[in-house]
Design a protein around this motif. Structure first.
Motif, PDB file in Angstrom:
ATOM      1  N   PHE A  78      30.254  47.962  -4.223  1.00  0.00           N
ATOM      2  CA  PHE A  78      30.288  46.700  -4.781  1.00  0.00           C
ATOM      3  C   PHE A  78      31.259  46.492  -5.980  1.00  0.00           C
ATOM      4  CE2 PHE A  78      26.743  46.648  -1.952  1.00  0.00           C
ATOM      5  CZ  PHE A  78      26.748  45.392  -1.609  1.00  0.00           C
ATOM      6  N   SER A  79      32.024  45.555  -6.043  1.00  0.00           N
ATOM      7  CA  SER A  79      32.843  45.212  -7.251  1.00  0.00           C
ATOM      8  C   SER A  79      33.826  44.008  -7.069  1.00  0.00           C
ATOM      9  CB  SER A  79      33.967  46.430  -7.495  1.00  0.00           C
ATOM     10  OG  SER A  79      34.597  46.315  -8.620  1.00  0.00           O
ATOM     11  N   ALA A  80      34.249  43.547  -8.179  1.00  0.00           N
ATOM     12  CA  ALA A  80      35.107  42.217  -8.073  1.00  0.00           C
ATOM     13  C   ALA A  80      36.475  42.723  -8.006  1.00  0.00           C
ATOM     14  CB  ALA A  80      34.969  41.438  -9.483  1.00  0.00           C
ATOM     15  N   THR A  81      36.997  43.744  -8.600  1.00  0.00           N
ATOM     16  CA  THR A  81      38.373  44.502  -8.211  1.00  0.00           C
ATOM     17  C   THR A  81      38.221  45.830  -7.624  1.00  0.00           C
ATOM     18  OG1 THR A  81      38.301  45.345 -10.539  1.00  0.00           O
ATOM     19  CG2 THR A  81      39.249  43.055 -10.378  1.00  0.00           C
ATOM     20  N   PHE A  82      39.295  46.099  -6.691  1.00  0.00           N
ATOM     21  CA  PHE A  82      39.048  47.393  -6.085  1.00  0.00           C
ATOM     22  C   PHE A  82      40.597  48.140  -6.335  1.00  0.00           C
ATOM     23  CE2 PHE A  82      35.607  46.999  -2.619  1.00  0.00           C
ATOM     24  CZ  PHE A  82      34.714  47.486  -3.597  1.00  0.00           C
ATOM     25  N   PRO A  83      40.810  48.849  -7.357  1.00  0.00           N
ATOM     26  CA  PRO A  83      42.043  49.621  -7.541  1.00  0.00           C
ATOM     27  C   PRO A  83      42.069  50.527  -6.562  1.00  0.00           C
ATOM     28  CG  PRO A  83      40.671  50.193  -9.402  1.00  0.00           C
ATOM     29  CD  PRO A  83      39.768  49.166  -8.522  1.00  0.00           C
ATOM     30  N   VAL A  84      43.290  51.416  -6.480  1.00  0.00           N
ATOM     31  CA  VAL A  84      43.583  52.457  -5.706  1.00  0.00           C
ATOM     32  C   VAL A  84      42.713  53.425  -5.462  1.00  0.00           C
ATOM     33  CG1 VAL A  84      45.402  54.275  -5.295  1.00  0.00           C
ATOM     34  CG2 VAL A  84      46.049  52.045  -5.719  1.00  0.00           C
ATOM     35  N   THR A  85      42.240  53.758  -7.073  1.00  0.00           N
ATOM     36  CA  THR A  85      41.145  54.947  -6.919  1.00  0.00           C
ATOM     37  C   THR A  85      39.750  54.751  -6.117  1.00  0.00           C
ATOM     38  OG1 THR A  85      40.030  53.699  -8.995  1.00  0.00           O
ATOM     39  CG2 THR A  85      41.554  55.481  -9.361  1.00  0.00           C
ATOM     40  N   VAL A  86      39.343  53.207  -5.713  1.00  0.00           N
ATOM     41  CA  VAL A  86      38.268  53.099  -5.129  1.00  0.00           C
ATOM     42  C   VAL A  86      38.653  53.539  -3.668  1.00  0.00           C
ATOM     43  CG1 VAL A  86      36.862  51.340  -3.977  1.00  0.00           C
ATOM     44  CG2 VAL A  86      37.288  51.423  -6.537  1.00  0.00           C
ATOM     45  N   LYS A  87      39.792  52.901  -3.170  1.00  0.00           N
ATOM     46  CA  LYS A  87      40.284  53.267  -1.857  1.00  0.00           C
ATOM     47  C   LYS A  87      40.189  54.930  -1.532  1.00  0.00           C
ATOM     48  CE  LYS A  87      43.775  52.618   1.765  1.00  0.00           C
ATOM     49  NZ  LYS A  87      43.831  54.000   2.172  1.00  0.00           N
ATOM     50  N   ASP A  88      40.957  55.611  -2.440  1.00  0.00           N
ATOM     51  CA  ASP A  88      40.940  57.030  -2.437  1.00  0.00           C
ATOM     52  C   ASP A  88      39.657  57.697  -2.307  1.00  0.00           C
ATOM     53  OD1 ASP A  88      43.497  56.839  -2.480  1.00  0.00           O
ATOM     54  OD2 ASP A  88      43.658  57.441  -4.626  1.00  0.00           O
ATOM     55  N   PHE A  89      38.625  57.196  -3.123  1.00  0.00           N
ATOM     56  CA  PHE A  89      37.186  57.692  -3.092  1.00  0.00           C
ATOM     57  C   PHE A  89      36.462  57.275  -1.665  1.00  0.00           C
ATOM     58  CE2 PHE A  89      32.525  57.491  -3.977  1.00  0.00           C
ATOM     59  CZ  PHE A  89      32.466  58.720  -4.701  1.00  0.00           C
ATOM     60  N   ALA A  90      36.629  55.871  -1.121  1.00  0.00           N
ATOM     61  CA  ALA A  90      36.079  55.658  -0.079  1.00  0.00           C
ATOM     62  C   ALA A  90      36.753  56.354   1.164  1.00  0.00           C
ATOM     63  CB  ALA A  90      36.453  54.125   0.079  1.00  0.00           C
ATOM     64  N   ASP A  91      37.973  56.956   1.004  1.00  0.00           N
ATOM     65  CA  ASP A  91      38.548  57.692   2.342  1.00  0.00           C
ATOM     66  C   ASP A  91      37.841  58.911   2.296  1.00  0.00           C
ATOM     67  OD1 ASP A  91      40.153  55.581   2.907  1.00  0.00           O
ATOM     68  OD2 ASP A  91      41.990  56.427   1.886  1.00  0.00           O
ATOM     69  N   LYS A  92      37.427  59.482   1.193  1.00  0.00           N
ATOM     70  CA  LYS A  92      37.047  60.832   0.993  1.00  0.00           C
ATOM     71  C   LYS A  92      35.371  60.844   1.198  1.00  0.00           C
ATOM     72  CE  LYS A  92      36.915  64.563  -2.492  1.00  0.00           C
ATOM     73  NZ  LYS A  92      37.495  65.138  -3.633  1.00  0.00           N
ATOM     74  N   PHE A  93      34.830  59.869   0.787  1.00  0.00           N
ATOM     75  CA  PHE A  93      33.049  60.156   0.886  1.00  0.00           C
ATOM     76  C   PHE A  93      32.401  59.025   1.729  1.00  0.00           C
ATOM     77  CE2 PHE A  93      34.273  62.029  -3.109  1.00  0.00           C
ATOM     78  CZ  PHE A  93      33.550  63.232  -3.213  1.00  0.00           C
ATOM     79  N   MET A  94      33.469  58.041   2.272  1.00  0.00           N
ATOM     80  CA  MET A  94      32.408  56.892   3.166  1.00  0.00           C
ATOM     81  C   MET A  94      32.769  56.958   4.597  1.00  0.00           C
ATOM     82  SD  MET A  94      32.813  53.630   0.403  1.00  0.00           S
ATOM     83  CE  MET A  94      31.473  52.752   1.528  1.00  0.00           C
ATOM     84  N   ARG A  95      32.050  56.545   5.504  1.00  0.00           N
ATOM     85  CA  ARG A  95      32.294  56.793   6.753  1.00  0.00           C
ATOM     86  C   ARG A  95      32.637  55.286   7.439  1.00  0.00           C
ATOM     87  NH1 ARG A  95      26.469  59.075   8.124  1.00  0.00           N
ATOM     88  NH2 ARG A  95      26.278  57.225   6.723  1.00  0.00           N
ATOM     89  N   ASN A  96      33.932  55.150   7.757  1.00  0.00           N
ATOM     90  CA  ASN A  96      34.307  54.022   8.605  1.00  0.00           C
ATOM     91  C   ASN A  96      33.496  52.707   7.929  1.00  0.00           C
ATOM     92  OD1 ASN A  96      35.575  52.494  10.275  1.00  0.00           O
ATOM     93  ND2 ASN A  96      34.215  52.543  11.828  1.00  0.00           N
ATOM     94  N   PRO A  97      33.606  52.536   6.405  1.00  0.00           N
ATOM     95  CA  PRO A  97      32.849  51.441   5.843  1.00  0.00           C
ATOM     96  C   PRO A  97      33.208  50.055   6.551  1.00  0.00           C
ATOM     97  CG  PRO A  97      34.375  52.429   4.484  1.00  0.00           C
ATOM     98  CD  PRO A  97      34.586  53.113   5.444  1.00  0.00           C
ATOM     99  N   PHE A  98      32.282  49.200   6.542  1.00  0.00           N
ATOM    100  CA  PHE A  98      32.568  47.895   7.066  1.00  0.00           C
ATOM    101  C   PHE A  98      33.103  47.226   5.579  1.00  0.00           C
ATOM    102  CE2 PHE A  98      31.171  43.238   7.201  1.00  0.00           C
ATOM    103  CZ  PHE A  98      31.678  43.106   8.508  1.00  0.00           C
ATOM    104  N   GLU A  99      34.104  46.525   5.535  1.00  0.00           N
ATOM    105  CA  GLU A  99      34.845  45.755   4.577  1.00  0.00           C
ATOM    106  C   GLU A  99      34.394  44.693   4.462  1.00  0.00           C
ATOM    107  OE1 GLU A  99      38.924  47.106   3.687  1.00  0.00           O
ATOM    108  OE2 GLU A  99      38.627  49.182   4.629  1.00  0.00           O
ATOM    109  N   ILE A 100      34.174  43.989   3.135  1.00  0.00           N
ATOM    110  CA  ILE A 100      33.915  42.541   2.967  1.00  0.00           C
ATOM    111  C   ILE A 100      34.715  42.218   1.901  1.00  0.00           C
ATOM    112  CG2 ILE A 100      32.235  40.773   2.104  1.00  0.00           C
ATOM    113  CD1 ILE A 100      29.795  42.723   3.220  1.00  0.00           C
ATOM    114  N   ASN A 101      35.661  41.123   2.136  1.00  0.00           N
ATOM    115  CA  ASN A 101      36.237  40.602   0.803  1.00  0.00           C
ATOM    116  C   ASN A 101      36.083  39.116   0.654  1.00  0.00           C
ATOM    117  OD1 ASN A 101      38.117  40.006  -1.247  1.00  0.00           O
ATOM    118  ND2 ASN A 101      39.923  40.669   0.037  1.00  0.00           N
ATOM    119  N   LEU A 102      35.623  38.674  -0.243  1.00  0.00           N
ATOM    120  CA  LEU A 102      35.319  37.277  -0.673  1.00  0.00           C
ATOM    121  C   LEU A 102      36.168  36.795  -1.880  1.00  0.00           C
ATOM    122  CD1 LEU A 102      31.379  37.015   0.012  1.00  0.00           C
ATOM    123  CD2 LEU A 102      33.218  36.707   1.525  1.00  0.00           C
TER     124      LEU A 102
END
Length: 408
Positions: free
Chosen positions: A213-237
């Motif tokens: 969870f965060s208000a801002t998602f820089p590139v580092t978050v995407k890189d981490f998600a690609d490496k450690f998360m499994r097909n995450p459900f994305e929510i953007n409000l």
């Protein structure tokens, strides 16, 4: 529970504690669902309604049902819209107190946010029999944490360095930890924490669930998600970045006029509680001293203070024992003090992310608030750039500010 007690509880569900203050659409339910619709355990529902929650906010509506299915979640939502409950509620629903093991890890970037998150978790889970929630952060005695972990702990709220230390020593066993939450994920995945977060994941089971969870998602978050998360459900409000309930003004001043301007604001505004930000530790202490000399109650807090002192200041301010708090950017993230209706940037921040988190300390959970910025000649380019990056407008401060904009 007796039949009579059961009926009392049903009455409480039908008439939860009301919060009649004005609220913006940031936190108003969009799906017309209730917490009961999620089929949560009764003990958890009791905690939710005793906390005064009526209907899920938009981020809760989106995140809770998905998290309950066991899917990974990558969620963007504004500060002050109910992010904490959107992960604490599914965690509390999934934890089994008959299993004497750490089953959930709630990770945050600061000690103050760890204490606050643990408090919310304990309040929502107060009726879950046998539930044990533990906080562990840097700045406290490691030996005390080791002793505490000799007894059952179900939910561990922590900062990254401490949990890696405890896990590597074998004191915090994470092999049964089925859920990991990263709150303020952009900060947790910044360069200073990235290696610690990767180390943490190595202690977790392969089939863990990740909620970011965060208000801002820089590139580092995407890189981490690609490496450690499994097909995450994305929510953007985050159709827009700033809270709808926060009115933003600037006062164009010379440096030597700032104290006088602050004194004028104290006299003219109807302040419940205010947070006043400075850009350096030294300026925090100097400003707090000046405010006290002017005759106003004032605390200060910054990262160089001893942890015990920081905890006391934070606790007392939350309790309403003082009206004004001067601070560095130590508490810009996630700190939820709903009585704060005015934020003052005594020193204007250098970047839009810091600005966004600072002004998000007022207008919490859809309430109204003011953000007033002292702007010098040297700040003028930063103001323009931040307005552009956040697609927002910071208006010149009027002679009189309508209380309807920030007073409940």
């Amino acid at each position: 529970m007796t039949a009579e007690g059961s009926e009392d509880w049903k009455k409480n569900l039908q008439a939860p504690v009301k919060d009649n203050r004005k609220k913006t659409e940031d936190v108003q339910s969009r799906r017309n669902v209730n917490f009961e619709d999620y089929c949560l355990r009764r003990e958890l529902l009791m905690g939710i309604f005793e906390k005064g929650f009526e209907k899920p906010s938009p981020i809760q509506e989106e995140a809770i049902p998905v998290a309950l299915t066991g899917k990974d979640v990558l969620a963007r939502a504004k500060n002050g819209t109910g992010k904490t409950a959107s992960f604490v509620i599914p965690v509390l629903e999934k934890v089994r107190t008959d299993v004497a093991a750490i089953q959930a890890l709630l990770m945050v970037p600061t000690r103050e946010l760890a204490l606050q998150t643990a408090q919310v978790t304990k309040e929502l889970g107060k009726h879950i029999s046998g539930l044990e929630v533990m906080v562990t952060t840097g700045g406290t005695t490691l030996r005390d944490d080791i002793m505490r972990l000799m007894n059952p702990v179900h939910i561990l709220v922590c900062t990254p360095g401490r949990v890696v230390d405890l896990a590597s020593k074998g004191n915090a066993k994470l092999d049964k930890c089925a859920i990991i939450v990263l709150d303020e994920a952009d900060k947790l995945l910044s360069p200073e924490f990235t290696q610690l977060m990767e180390d943490t994941y190595r202690f977790l089971p392969q089939n863990r669930q990740s909620l970011l969870f965060s208000a801002t998602f820089p590139v580092t978050v995407k890189d981490f998600a690609d490496k450690f998360m499994r097909n995450p459900f994305e929510i953007n409000l985050m159709e827009e970045l700033t809270l709808k309930g926060v009115t933003q003004y600037y006062a164009f001043v010379e440096e030597r006029q700032k104290i006088h301007c602050l004194n004028t604001l104290f006299n003219k505004l109807q302040i419940n509680q205010s947070i006043i930000f400075c850009n350096s530790v030294n300026r925090v202490e100097l400003l707090a001293k000046k405010i006290t000399q002017l005759g106003y109650s004032c605390y200060y807090i910054h990262a160089r203070m001893q942890q015990q002192h920081r905890n006391r200041v934070f606790h007392d301010f939350r309790q309403g024992n003082c009206r004004n708090l001067v601070c560095s950017d130590l508490i810009t993230r996630g700190i939820d003090i709903q009585a704060v209706n005015v934020v003052i940037n005594f020193d204007f921040p250098k970047n839009s992310e810091t600005y966004l988190h600072r002004i998000g300390r007022s207008g919490r959970f859809g309430h109204l608030g003011l953000a007033i910025n002292f702007v010098t000649y040297d700040d003028r380019y930063n103001v323009y750039r931040i307005e552009q990056e956040l697609d927002t407008e910071i208006k010149a401060i009027p002679a009189d500010i309508d209380p309807e904009l920030y007073v409940a």
